[in-house]
Scaffold this active site. Structure first.
Site, mmCIF file in Angstrom:
data_model
loop_
_atom_site.group_PDB
_atom_site.id
_atom_site.type_symbol
_atom_site.label_atom_id
_atom_site.label_comp_id
_atom_site.label_asym_id
_atom_site.label_seq_id
_atom_site.Cartn_x
_atom_site.Cartn_y
_atom_site.Cartn_z
ATOM 1 N N ARG A 174 -14.589 -0.537 -8.324
ATOM 2 C CA ARG A 174 -14.409 -1.892 -7.800
ATOM 3 C C ARG A 174 -15.175 -2.011 -6.491
ATOM 4 O O ARG A 174 -15.028 -1.157 -5.600
ATOM 5 C CB ARG A 174 -12.937 -2.188 -7.547
ATOM 6 C CG ARG A 174 -12.799 -3.583 -6.934
ATOM 7 C CD ARG A 174 -11.388 -4.002 -6.724
ATOM 8 N NE ARG A 174 -10.758 -3.261 -5.652
ATOM 9 C CZ ARG A 174 -9.467 -3.333 -5.383
ATOM 10 N NH1 ARG A 174 -8.685 -4.082 -6.137
ATOM 11 N NH2 ARG A 174 -8.950 -2.661 -4.398
ATOM 12 N N ARG A 218 2.354 -10.516 -0.989
ATOM 13 C CA ARG A 218 2.641 -9.263 -1.694
ATOM 14 C C ARG A 218 3.289 -8.207 -0.803
ATOM 15 O O ARG A 218 3.844 -7.231 -1.302
ATOM 16 C CB ARG A 218 1.371 -8.701 -2.337
ATOM 17 C CG ARG A 218 0.315 -8.279 -1.362
ATOM 18 C CD ARG A 218 -0.980 -7.924 -2.054
ATOM 19 N NE ARG A 218 -1.005 -6.551 -2.519
ATOM 20 C CZ ARG A 218 -2.059 -5.992 -3.127
ATOM 21 N NH1 ARG A 218 -3.128 -6.715 -3.385
ATOM 22 N NH2 ARG A 218 -2.039 -4.743 -3.490
ATOM 23 N N CYS A 244 -4.896 -3.367 -14.277
ATOM 24 C CA CYS A 244 -5.012 -2.246 -13.352
ATOM 25 C C CYS A 244 -4.096 -2.409 -12.143
ATOM 26 O O CYS A 244 -4.141 -1.613 -11.213
ATOM 27 C CB CYS A 244 -6.456 -2.041 -12.909
ATOM 28 S SG CYS A 244 -7.104 -3.426 -11.984
ATOM 29 N N HIS A 259 0.817 -1.216 0.000
ATOM 30 C CA HIS A 259 0.000 0.000 0.000
ATOM 31 C C HIS A 259 0.848 1.262 0.000
ATOM 32 O O HIS A 259 0.420 2.305 -0.472
ATOM 33 C CB HIS A 259 -1.006 -0.039 1.148
ATOM 34 C CG HIS A 259 -2.106 -0.956 0.794
ATOM 35 N ND1 HIS A 259 -3.117 -0.574 -0.041
ATOM 36 C CD2 HIS A 259 -2.273 -2.272 1.032
ATOM 37 C CE1 HIS A 259 -3.895 -1.616 -0.265
ATOM 38 N NE2 HIS A 259 -3.409 -2.657 0.373
HETATM 39 C C1 PEP Z 1 -4.313 -5.970 -7.799
HETATM 40 O O1 PEP Z 1 -4.387 -6.897 -6.997
HETATM 41 O O2 PEP Z 1 -3.496 -5.935 -8.751
HETATM 42 C C2 PEP Z 1 -5.196 -4.802 -7.667
HETATM 43 C C3 PEP Z 1 -5.255 -3.897 -8.620
HETATM 44 O O3 PEP Z 1 -5.922 -4.678 -6.547
HETATM 45 P P1 PEP Z 1 -5.322 -4.308 -5.083
HETATM 46 O O4 PEP Z 1 -3.894 -3.898 -5.279
HETATM 47 O O5 PEP Z 1 -6.173 -3.219 -4.557
HETATM 48 O O6 PEP Z 1 -5.475 -5.589 -4.355
HETATM 49 MG MG MG Z 2 -6.084 -7.121 -5.704
#
Ligand code: PEP
Ligand code: MG
Length: 552
Positions: free
Chosen positions: A323, A446, A483, A185
């Site tokens: 979303r 992640r 995205c 984030h």
């Molecule tokens: C993703 O997972 O690539 C995405 C765009 O959503 P987020 O980063 O909000 O999980």
């Molecule tokens: Mg995501």
């Protein structure tokens, strides 16, 4: 001699400034014994609360607009007589000042949470106050985003969504985190605010407070204690680079005029002005969960509709892809996520939360539909974390049932990519979330900076899943976007287009670089680059080979 640290550049731009380190929340001792008699403990606790209130009042006096009233309200809370008497009761009962403060705040927290939605929103402010009061009592550094009173480079171990929500883009010149990955984030928020950022930067938290650093958010370098001439040279070079990028404008197109929609990612409505002003065809990802974070319960239909309306009204005639709520794992929300899940990233998150809370999705779609009906924006709606055709079909039916004509799903679970032709057949479009798709393809959290090589969106296995998804869209004649953060890498954007992706959505700051890259290559060249990347052994070699091919 200046020292260079190196990390992963996640938000482009060059900036210099003095470092302000962010302290972690204080650890509350479990066995604190009173240092003095109850009266001394009481005086210590009340003095700490007073000191915290005074600092917040001073910050409120310096802060602009809404931030000032938030800080002033927080200062008033620190001086609330009910809170003070709850502390006093406990020290009189023989507790140490720090224990009394923690318990009194917990008690007060429960009262606030139960006192209706407005007061409940203040719970996060109260937690911050408690941490500040405890830090004052223990004599440890103040937690949270620092406020040195001048522009600074923020250095932290990592940032939580709640920390980033209060960042002031006018003060924070750059962000460096020791941990955090390219899809964390920190990366997403920094990009959305246009703040240069470097993550996974070993040694960052050891940079002395106040030391000047020169941060390059593109190549991930951090120069510690640079001389003034070096700073000026780097800033001038960055300005020249930006001017060159700005010379290309308008809708995204390859050199041979193949259209690729360039869209922006937004989170809530705070970065709206910059997003609306960007030269783009609209919004490719509106992350609505930023309205829901840090609250004990969901915003009402009216509250949501007001925010959605504001967003849609900023993009009249343009596309806005909303979303639906993506709660869970890296975006925990008190009122919807299952507590103590052993493995939240694999748990009830994203669209799956609507199994337990169908009313939340219904309410959100009603709010989106209400706002869409009253606006000129072309509103599309998509669900996060879809795994099967059945989920896609049910979601699309629900969206259409609200009178919203365009329903899609995010492809961020490998199962959805592998079966993309089935999933895409059940809805109107797909959008690839490379952040989560990397995480699940490589079984690599992640948020784990040390696994950044696996999370690299250049990894051929990830590109293979993008290829499958894009080909399914092409066969069915349905749009397929990207995205995730990977869309903002100009070189990788060429590969995505070569794989068949029809739109790219990214932070506004990244659009000019991607547009310029597209304008310099034909579709056939992009296809050639995609083949090179797919044939590579790993992410690093894919990137190197594609870069070499664009230079030859
Ligand atoms: C993703 O997972 O690539 C995405 C765009 O959503 P987020 O980063 O909000 O999980
Ligand atoms: Mg995501």
């Amino acid at each position: 001699m200046a020292e260079t640290l190196s990390g992963i550049g996640v938000s482009p731009g060059v900036a210099a400034g003095p470092v302000a380190q962010m302290a972690a929340p204080p650890v509350v001792p479990t066995d604190a014994t009173p240092a003095g008699d109850p009266e001394t403990e009481n005086q210590a606790a009340l003095a700490a609360m007073k000191a915290v209130a005074t600092t917040l009042e001073e910050r409120a006096a310096r802060a602009p607009g809404e931030a000032a009233s938030v800080l002033a309200a927080q200062a008033m809370m620190a001086e609330d007589p009910t809170l003070a008497s709850k502390v006093s009761e406990r020290v009189q009962a023989g507790k140490a000042a720090v224990t009394a403060v923690v318990e009194a705040f917990d008690d007060f927290r429960g009262l606030l949470a139960a006192a209706g939605p407005y007061m409940a929103e203040r719970v996060a402010d109260l937690d911050d106050l408690r941490n500040r009061t405890v830090a004052t009592l223990l004599g440890v550094p103040m937690p949270g985003v620092p406020d040195p009173g001048h522009p600074f480079v923020l250095v932290a171990l990592d940032l939580a969504p709640a920390d980033t929500a209060t960042l002031d883009a006018d003060r924070v010149r750059a962000i460096i985190t020791e941990e955090g990955g390219p899809t964390s984030h920190t990366a997403i928020l920094a990009k959305s605010l246009g703040i240069p950022a470097v993550v996974t930067c070993p040694g960052a938290t050891a940079i002395p407070e106040g030391e000047t650093v020169l941060v390059d958010g593109s190549d991930g370098s951090v120069l510690v204690a640079p001389d003034e001439a070096t700073i000026q040279e780097a800033l001038a070079a960055e300005e020249a680079k930006l001017a060159a990028l700005q010379s290309v404008s308008g809708p995204g197109r390859t050199a041979d005029d193949h259209p690729v929609q360039l869209l922006v990612n937004i989170a809530g409505d705070r970065d709206l002005d910059a997003a609306a002003a960007a030269d783009s065809e609209g919004v490719g990802l509106f992350r609505t969960e930023f309205l829901f974070l840090d609250r004990p319960n969901a915003p009402t239909l009216e509250e949501q509709q007001t925010v959605y309306q504001r967003v849609f009204d900023a993009f009249p005639g343009r596309k806005v892809v909303v979303r639906t709520l993506d709660a869970g794992a890296d975006k925990p929300m008190e009122f919807v996520t299952v507590p103590d899940e052993p493995n939240p990233a694999l748990g009830v998150r994203g669209l799956r939360t609507s199994r337990r809370h169908p009313e939340l999705l219904e309410q959100q779609l009603a709010a989106v539909a209400g706002a869409a009906a009253a606006s000129q924006a072309k509103v599309w709606v998509m669900a996060p974390m879809v795994s099967t055709k059945a989920e896609a079909a049910t979601f699309a039916e629900q969206v259409h049932g609200h009178g919203l004509p365009t329903a899609g799903v995010m492809v961020e679970v490998p199962a959805a990519a592998i079966r993309a032709h089935h999933v895409a057949a059940a809805c109107d479009f797909t959008s690839i979330g490379t952040n989560d798709l990397s995480q699940y393809t490589y079984a690599a959290d992640r948020m784990a900076g040390e696994l950044a090589d696996l999370l690299d969106a250049w990894q051929p296995a990830l590109l293979e899943l993008v290829r499958l998804t894009a080909q399914a869209g092409k066969t069915l004649g349905k749009p397929v976007g990207v995205c995730g953060e990977a869309a903002s890498d100009p070189l990788l954007a060429l590969v995505f287009v070569g794989l068949g992706v029809t739109s790219l959505s990214m932070a506004p700051v990244s659009v000019p670089g991607v547009r310029a890259a597209l304008a310099a290559h034909t579709l056939a060249e992009c296809r050639g680059l995609a083949t090179i990347a797919l044939d590579a052994e790993d992410g690093r070699t894919a990137r190197t080979a594609v870069r070499a091919a664009t230079r030859s």
